[in-house]
Design a protein around this motif. Structure first.
Motif: not given
Length: 164
Positions: A95-110, A117-120
């Motif tokens: 994800p971009r640092a400014n959070g502009s990228e919308e993505e569904d985190l529920n669809k990601l693998d672990d 999460k580490a980037a956040m």
């Protein structure tokens, strides 16, 4: 100690290049670190861990974030897989640092979710205010009036439930 100034990659042979300043002298140096442990199908995070824990190179990488090293090694791995250099530069690793990228985190693998999460967490720590910081306020109260929605739960009246 060392302060990194720039870091990048060299594709042939796969090499991580770090320009750093020696704090005692203020002189700028260049260090090339061959990336021998990375293959087309190997884990990038394992390669970053190996570099950071290396007795030869670890001290030069202490102040470079894990995510930045992971992005650089991913660029090398994508080149190994046959991507062109101009395609590799356009790829975003998360994800971009400014959070502009919308993505569904529920669809990601672990693994990918842990990267996000580490980037956040890293972004949170950069913006975190602690006691002793210049802008720190102990009991800060903020009034949010935009888009205020009224509900029956918020009404102040004299009625009190005697059984409660």
């Amino acid at each position: 100690m060392f302060t990194p100034r720039k870091c990048g990659v060299k594709f042939d042979p796969p090499t991580l290049v770090v320009f750093y300043e020696v704090n005692l002298t203020g002189k700028l140096h260049k260090r090339s670190m061959p990336i021998r442990m990375l293959r087309k199908d190997s884990s990038v995070s394992d390669a970053v861990d190996e570099l950071k824990n290396s007795s030869r190179h670890g001290k030069y990488l202490e102040n470079i974030s894990y995510s930045q090293l992971e992005k650089l090694l991913t660029m090398i791995q994508n080149k190994m897989k046959g991507m062109e250099s101009n395609q590799i530069k356009n790829i975003s690793s998360g994800p971009r640092a400014n959070g502009s990228e919308e993505e569904d985190l529920n669809k990601l693998d672990d693994y990918e979710l842990d990267k996000r999460k580490a980037a956040m967490d890293e972004d949170f720590e950069k913006n975190r205010l602690r006691p002793g910081d210049a802008d720190y306020v102990y009991d800060k109260e903020v009034e949010f009036n935009e888009g205020k929605i009224e509900s029956g739960w918020d009404d102040e009246d004299d009625y009190s439930d005697p059984d409660f």
